[in-house]
Design an enzyme around this catalytic site. Structure first.
Site, PDB file in Angstrom:
ATOM      1  N   TYR A 152      -4.962   8.489  -6.131  1.00  0.00           N
ATOM      2  CA  TYR A 152      -4.329   7.351  -5.577  1.00  0.00           C
ATOM      3  C   TYR A 152      -4.441   6.851  -4.463  1.00  0.00           C
ATOM      4  CZ  TYR A 152       0.460   5.457  -4.226  1.00  0.00           C
ATOM      5  OH  TYR A 152       1.354   4.675  -3.812  1.00  0.00           O
ATOM      6  N   LYS A 202      -5.334   2.940  -2.821  1.00  0.00           N
ATOM      7  CA  LYS A 202      -4.675   2.480  -1.699  1.00  0.00           C
ATOM      8  C   LYS A 202      -5.370   2.068  -0.466  1.00  0.00           C
ATOM      9  CE  LYS A 202      -0.695   1.794  -3.693  1.00  0.00           C
ATOM     10  NZ  LYS A 202       0.161   0.788  -4.182  1.00  0.00           N
ATOM     11  N   SER A 246       0.669  -1.087  -0.331  1.00  0.00           N
ATOM     12  CA  SER A 246      -0.216   0.094   0.061  1.00  0.00           C
ATOM     13  C   SER A 246       0.786   1.108   0.172  1.00  0.00           C
ATOM     14  CB  SER A 246      -1.026   0.016   1.146  1.00  0.00           C
ATOM     15  OG  SER A 246      -1.779   1.092   1.128  1.00  0.00           O
TER      16      SER A 246
END
Length: 346
Positions: free
Chosen positions: A201, A205, A187
């Protein structure tokens, strides 16, 4: 003399309240520790690396390549997967020169389930799967194209689903004979806290955490153990490309957590995988974030669980200080650039 005898007999009774208070102070944390020792789940485990098959996606560069180096040097049979066959061959040569060990390479796009399934079947049953691929295009959501948003989600999140689904059936086979297995997801600290310019993003994650928590419950009975790794900014080719587009405010806020070398992240990650840790922070800031965001995540270590229970209040206070600093930076930057904009048109 009489006074001395009276003092000797009275001293214990005077000390009793202090002893009782001290005993209470010791009893409470010890009771909590004992209770946590009984209830933490899953139970502690060790995941061996030597003579095991370690399969790493995104293994041609950056953290993936560093992980491949580290695993090969510890005696693992390593397979790496990436999109570019040329980069994979370069990585294979680099690992051979550094360790004297050949690794298997597979060219495939993690967004293509059929392609990764074929690669996994050719590689053979996996003991440690490290889902490391990732792409990042920093931009404010309003300015970012939906094609870039979809690209990040498809690679970072859907790609993880594809890899795990392809590898899981063979990973489950004969585990009682082959020993415990691991699925590790790479991650980011942006998967623990949202940051300006990381909208897509961070979403991709953060999604890995939900995947990891639910998956751990699904595979624990098969002796498969899930790890979720949270590196900060890491000195990789991807970071170089990211910095070319990173909004100024993103750079200001992200600077609050220092960058690490890929080798350093790989060592922390592999150590966490071998210990079966669910949450694997890579630096001190990451440790604070891990405690602050522990929530309902699994915890194998009763000692770490104790730290989480005791420290959560003060860590929340520290987190609020970080948030204050970030929002103050946004306010100052916005005010400064607004004045520049006005001056430009005067």
């Amino acid at each position: 003399m009489l006074w001395s005898l009276e003092y000797l007999f009275e001293a214990p009774s005077m000390a009793d309240p202090n002893l009782a208070y001290l005993s209470f102070l010791l009893l409470v944390p010890l009771s909590i520790l004992f209770f946590l020792y009984l209830i933490v789940r899953p139970r502690p485990v060790r995941i061996p690396i030597k003579n095991r098959h370690v399969f790493i996606t995104g293994g041609s560069s950056g953290i993936g390549l560093a992980l491949a180096h580290q695993a090969a040097s510890e005696g693992a049979r390593v397979s790496i997967l990436a999109r570019s066959l040329d980069k994979l061959e370069d990585a294979k040569q680099a690992i051979r020169l550094a360790t004297g060990i050949d690794v298997a390479v597979f060219a495939a796009d993690v967004r293509d389930y059929d392609a990764v399934t074929k690669a996994v079947e050719e590689a053979g049953p996996i003991d440690v799967l490290i889902v490391n691929q990732g792409v990042f295009v920093p931009q404010e959501l309003e300015r970012q194209g939906l094609d870039e948003v979809k690209f990040m989600v498809d690679v970072n999140l859907i790609g993880a689903f594809n890899m795990i689904k392809a590898a899981l059936p063979a990973m489950k086979l004969n585990r009682s004979v082959r020993g415990p297995a691991s699925i590790a997801l790479m991650s980011s600290q942006a998967g623990q806290v949202g940051i300006y310019g990381y909208t897509a993003y961070s979403a991709s994650k953060f999604g890995l955490r939900g995947l990891a928590e639910a998956l751990q419950q699904e595979v624990i009975a098969d002796d498969i153990h899930v790890s979720l790794i949270f590196p900060p900014d890491t000195d990789t080719p991807g970071l170089v490309e990211e910095n070319k587009r990173r909004p100024q405010l993103t750079a200001i806020i992200a600077a609050s957590s220092g960058a690490m070398k890929a080798d350093e992240v790989a060592m922390k990650a592999l150590s966490g995988i071998k210990s079966g840790s669910f949450i694997v922070p890579c630096n001190f800031d990451g440790l604070l974030l891990s405690i602050a965001t522990a929530g309902l995540s699994p915890q194998r270590s009763f000692l770490m669980a104790f730290v989480e229970v005791v420290a959560i209040g003060i860590i929340r206070f520290v987190a609020l200080c970080y948030q204050w600093n970030w929002y103050r930076s946004i306010e100052k930057w916005t005010r400064k650039n607004r004045f520049k904009f006005i001056e430009l048109f005067l």
